[in-house]
Design a protein around this motif. Structure first.
Motif, PDB file in Angstrom:
ATOM      1  N   ASP A 159       0.900  -1.058   0.164  1.00 23.39           N
ATOM      2  CA  ASP A 159       0.240   0.024  -0.228  1.00 23.39           C
ATOM      3  C   ASP A 159       1.172   0.913   0.091  1.00 23.39           C
ATOM      4  O   ASP A 159       0.818   2.592  -0.622  1.00 23.39           O
ATOM      5  CB  ASP A 159      -1.079  -0.376   1.001  1.00 23.39           C
ATOM      6  N   LEU A 160       1.779   1.108   0.625  1.00 25.18           N
ATOM      7  CA  LEU A 160       2.718   2.327   0.840  1.00 25.18           C
ATOM      8  C   LEU A 160       3.597   2.824  -0.259  1.00 25.18           C
ATOM      9  O   LEU A 160       4.063   3.884  -0.671  1.00 25.18           O
ATOM     10  CB  LEU A 160       4.175   2.357   2.135  1.00 25.18           C
ATOM     11  N   LEU A 161       3.448   1.478  -0.897  1.00 28.69           N
ATOM     12  CA  LEU A 161       4.795   1.231  -1.971  1.00 28.69           C
ATOM     13  C   LEU A 161       3.523   2.268  -3.447  1.00 28.69           C
ATOM     14  O   LEU A 161       3.758   3.571  -4.546  1.00 28.69           O
ATOM     15  CB  LEU A 161       4.923   0.036  -3.114  1.00 28.69           C
ATOM     16  N   ASP A 162       1.886   1.768  -3.264  1.00 33.37           N
ATOM     17  CA  ASP A 162       1.041   2.531  -4.748  1.00 33.37           C
ATOM     18  C   ASP A 162       0.922   3.878  -4.332  1.00 33.37           C
ATOM     19  O   ASP A 162       0.398   4.946  -4.501  1.00 33.37           O
ATOM     20  CB  ASP A 162       0.297   1.546  -3.918  1.00 33.37           C
ATOM     21  N   ALA A 163       1.466   4.231  -2.416  1.00 38.29           N
ATOM     22  CA  ALA A 163       1.092   5.633  -2.681  1.00 38.29           C
ATOM     23  C   ALA A 163       2.723   6.569  -2.688  1.00 38.29           C
ATOM     24  O   ALA A 163       2.593   7.339  -2.890  1.00 38.29           O
ATOM     25  CB  ALA A 163       0.536   5.649  -1.044  1.00 38.29           C
ATOM     26  N   GLY A 164       3.212   5.573  -3.155  1.00 41.99           N
ATOM     27  CA  GLY A 164       4.437   6.644  -3.296  1.00 41.99           C
ATOM     28  C   GLY A 164       5.592   7.184  -2.654  1.00 41.99           C
ATOM     29  O   GLY A 164       4.959   6.797  -0.744  1.00 41.99           O
ATOM     30  N   LEU A 165       7.130   7.455  -3.223  1.00 34.68           N
ATOM     31  CA  LEU A 165       8.046   7.726  -1.310  1.00 34.68           C
ATOM     32  C   LEU A 165       7.306   8.905  -0.806  1.00 34.68           C
ATOM     33  O   LEU A 165       7.532   8.972   0.523  1.00 34.68           O
ATOM     34  CB  LEU A 165       9.068   8.449  -2.290  1.00 34.68           C
ATOM     35  N   ASP A 166       7.187   9.782  -1.070  1.00 38.81           N
ATOM     36  CA  ASP A 166       6.445  10.948  -0.735  1.00 38.81           C
ATOM     37  C   ASP A 166       5.624  10.842   0.380  1.00 38.81           C
ATOM     38  O   ASP A 166       5.527  11.573   1.480  1.00 38.81           O
ATOM     39  CB  ASP A 166       5.789  12.612  -1.151  1.00 38.81           C
ATOM     40  N   GLU A 167       4.684  10.011   0.307  1.00 36.12           N
ATOM     41  CA  GLU A 167       3.248  10.192   1.092  1.00 36.12           C
ATOM     42  C   GLU A 167       3.835   8.929   2.377  1.00 36.12           C
ATOM     43  O   GLU A 167       3.131   9.190   3.589  1.00 36.12           O
ATOM     44  CB  GLU A 167       2.050   9.435   1.217  1.00 36.12           C
ATOM     45  N   LEU A 218       6.873   9.077   3.620  1.00 40.16           N
ATOM     46  CA  LEU A 218       8.126   9.075   4.446  1.00 40.16           C
ATOM     47  C   LEU A 218       7.396  10.404   5.247  1.00 40.16           C
ATOM     48  O   LEU A 218       7.397  10.233   5.972  1.00 40.16           O
ATOM     49  CB  LEU A 218       8.840  10.243   3.611  1.00 40.16           C
ATOM     50  N   ALA A 219       5.971  10.641   5.232  1.00 47.71           N
ATOM     51  CA  ALA A 219       4.867  11.333   6.193  1.00 47.71           C
ATOM     52  C   ALA A 219       4.714  10.363   6.838  1.00 47.71           C
ATOM     53  O   ALA A 219       4.217  10.866   7.485  1.00 47.71           O
ATOM     54  CB  ALA A 219       4.315  12.259   4.674  1.00 47.71           C
ATOM     55  N   ALA A 220       3.953   8.814   6.112  1.00 43.53           N
ATOM     56  CA  ALA A 220       3.508   8.734   7.294  1.00 43.53           C
ATOM     57  C   ALA A 220       4.408   8.611   7.946  1.00 43.53           C
ATOM     58  O   ALA A 220       3.900   8.072   9.479  1.00 43.53           O
ATOM     59  CB  ALA A 220       2.970   7.723   6.589  1.00 43.53           C
ATOM     60  N   ALA A 221       5.716   8.488   8.217  1.00 39.29           N
ATOM     61  CA  ALA A 221       6.215   7.731   8.621  1.00 39.29           C
ATOM     62  C   ALA A 221       6.295   9.216   9.988  1.00 39.29           C
ATOM     63  O   ALA A 221       6.676   8.033  11.432  1.00 39.29           O
ATOM     64  CB  ALA A 221       7.870   7.140   8.245  1.00 39.29           C
ATOM     65  N   GLU A 222       6.784   9.768   9.478  1.00 36.66           N
ATOM     66  CA  GLU A 222       7.461  10.645  10.029  1.00 36.66           C
ATOM     67  C   GLU A 222       6.586  11.328  11.070  1.00 36.66           C
ATOM     68  O   GLU A 222       6.281  11.447  12.502  1.00 36.66           O
ATOM     69  CB  GLU A 222       7.496  12.510   9.389  1.00 36.66           C
ATOM     70  N   ARG A 223       4.994  10.628  11.339  1.00 42.56           N
ATOM     71  CA  ARG A 223       4.199  10.913  11.490  1.00 42.56           C
ATOM     72  C   ARG A 223       4.047   9.594  12.397  1.00 42.56           C
ATOM     73  O   ARG A 223       2.748   9.752  14.312  1.00 42.56           O
ATOM     74  CB  ARG A 223       2.479  10.741  11.424  1.00 42.56           C
ATOM     75  N   ILE A 224       4.339   8.849  11.938  1.00 42.59           N
ATOM     76  CA  ILE A 224       4.174   6.925  13.074  1.00 42.59           C
ATOM     77  C   ILE A 224       5.403   7.495  14.029  1.00 42.59           C
ATOM     78  O   ILE A 224       5.169   7.305  15.455  1.00 42.59           O
ATOM     79  CB  ILE A 224       3.484   5.894  12.562  1.00 42.59           C
ATOM     80  N   LEU A 225       6.460   7.437  13.583  1.00 47.27           N
ATOM     81  CA  LEU A 225       7.502   7.648  14.258  1.00 47.27           C
ATOM     82  C   LEU A 225       7.734   8.841  15.250  1.00 47.27           C
ATOM     83  O   LEU A 225       8.409   8.511  16.521  1.00 47.27           O
ATOM     84  CB  LEU A 225       8.768   7.176  13.555  1.00 47.27           C
TER      85      LEU A 225
END
Length: 340
Positions: free
Chosen positions: A34-42, A44-51
């Motif tokens: 799902d993340l691969l399908d969303a693309g790198l920018d999205e 990385l934004a998800a990682a910033e929120r979760i981490l």
């Protein structure tokens, strides 16, 4: 550093990010693909929120990495494997054909074969020896993982466009049954049962942005690679010794075709990154083919380490001979024969 992984946590398969010694899950039901399908920018934004600890519905609490079992970081949509290291080609040509040097065709364009995405294994998995194999080998590689780029269909990419499609990198062990492969290659089609029984990806995907500072002006990544068998170093090389940077491999694969999210493209084996190459250079099987109980560990700077143990050989007869058939004469007139 942003690392994407899949793991088994008490029987539940989760996906998410690894930071330090903790695994941070994505919302339930969300996958690495799902993340691969969303693309790198999205992503990385998800990682910033979760981490960063931002409240995210359904993510769950982080868990100790030591308490989970890592799985392969993704099930590839497709798996292309290149042969991009000149030193490896030179050694393998001696090993398989007894011929010196590298064929001119290798230099003209990158070459790849399609492998089997359904037999991908994880670090820590046991790798059984396939039936009929007595020369089990490993291949030390790095693989690029493709993600979506908004507005791009993934076809006929330039190298510059292809670079944007590279979501991240992982380690790839392209397990090889050399005796089976040697027979198959004489048919001039490519490897099949010599390759499709197993491939290891892992331990996670490190996002491409983490390596931007390690790329030279031509796009090559200056990362050290090594492989140990039973704790003894048997090969090492630099990823920058590839004949083409990854962006050019992805671009070539896309010509008159497509590269899509979840596709995996292997670099091919680095110099001294497998046993058969060493056999060709030395003229004997030293180190010997892998045996049950052997441990193979591959390390790539900036990514991590994958380790697998060799399991027992499956005892079975798999060769099926062709049936002799009657051939029609060259002058045979099928239409006349049909008219009687």
């Amino acid at each position: 550093m942003v690392k994407l992984a899949r793991w088994n946590d008490g029987g539940e398969v989760r996906a998410g990010f690894i930071q330090g010694d903790r695994a941070y899950p994505l919302p339930a039901g969300q996958t690495v693909n799902d993340l691969l399908d969303a693309g790198l920018d999205e992503s990385l934004a998800a990682a910033e929120r979760i981490l960063g600890g931002a409240p995210t519905s359904g993510t769950g609490a982080p868990v100790p990495l030591a308490g989970v079992v890592l799985l392969a970081p993704l099930v590839p949509a497709s798996l292309r494997d290149f042969v991009a290291f000149e030193e490896h080609v030179e050694g393998m040509r001696i090993s398989i054909d007894g011929a010196p040097g590298v064929m001119e065709e290798w230099y003209q364009a990158p070459t790849f074969y399609f492998s089997n995405p359904h037999t991908i294994r994880a670090t820590g998995d046991e790798i059984p020896i396939p039936a009929g194999c007595h020369q089990l080998d490993f291949e030390t590689e790095v693989a690029a993982v493709v993600g979506r780029v908004p507005g791009s269909g993934g076809g006929n990419l330039s190298a510059e466009q292809a670079q944007r499609h590279i979501f991240g990198y992982t380690i790839f062990n392209d397990w090889s049954a050399r005796d089976l492969q040697r027979r198959e290659m004489k048919v001039s089609l490519g490897p099949c049962k010599g390759k499709d029984f197993a491939g290891t990806l892992g331990p996670w995907i490190v996002t491409a942005d983490e390596f931007a500072h390690r790329q030279d002006a031509d796009g090559f990544l200056d990362l050290r690679m090594s492989v140990d068998v039973n704790g003894i170093r048997v090969g090492e090389d630099l990823l920058s010794n590839m004949g083409w940077p990854f962006a050019e491999l992805v671009a070539y694969a896309s010509q008159d075709s497509l590269v899509l999210p979840g596709d995996v493209l292997g670099s091919g084996t680095c110099g001294s990154g497998c046993l058969a190459e060493l056999w060709g250079r030395q003229g004997d099987q030293a180190p010997p083919p892998l045996q049950t109980g052997d441990s193979v560990s591959m390390t790539v700077e900036g990514i991590g380490t994958i380790t697998n143990t060799v399991g027992p050989r499956r005892e079975a007869s798999t060769l099926v001979r062709a049936r002799p058939r009657q051939r029609l004469p060259r002058s045979y007139d099928g239409a006349a024969a049909a008219r009687g």
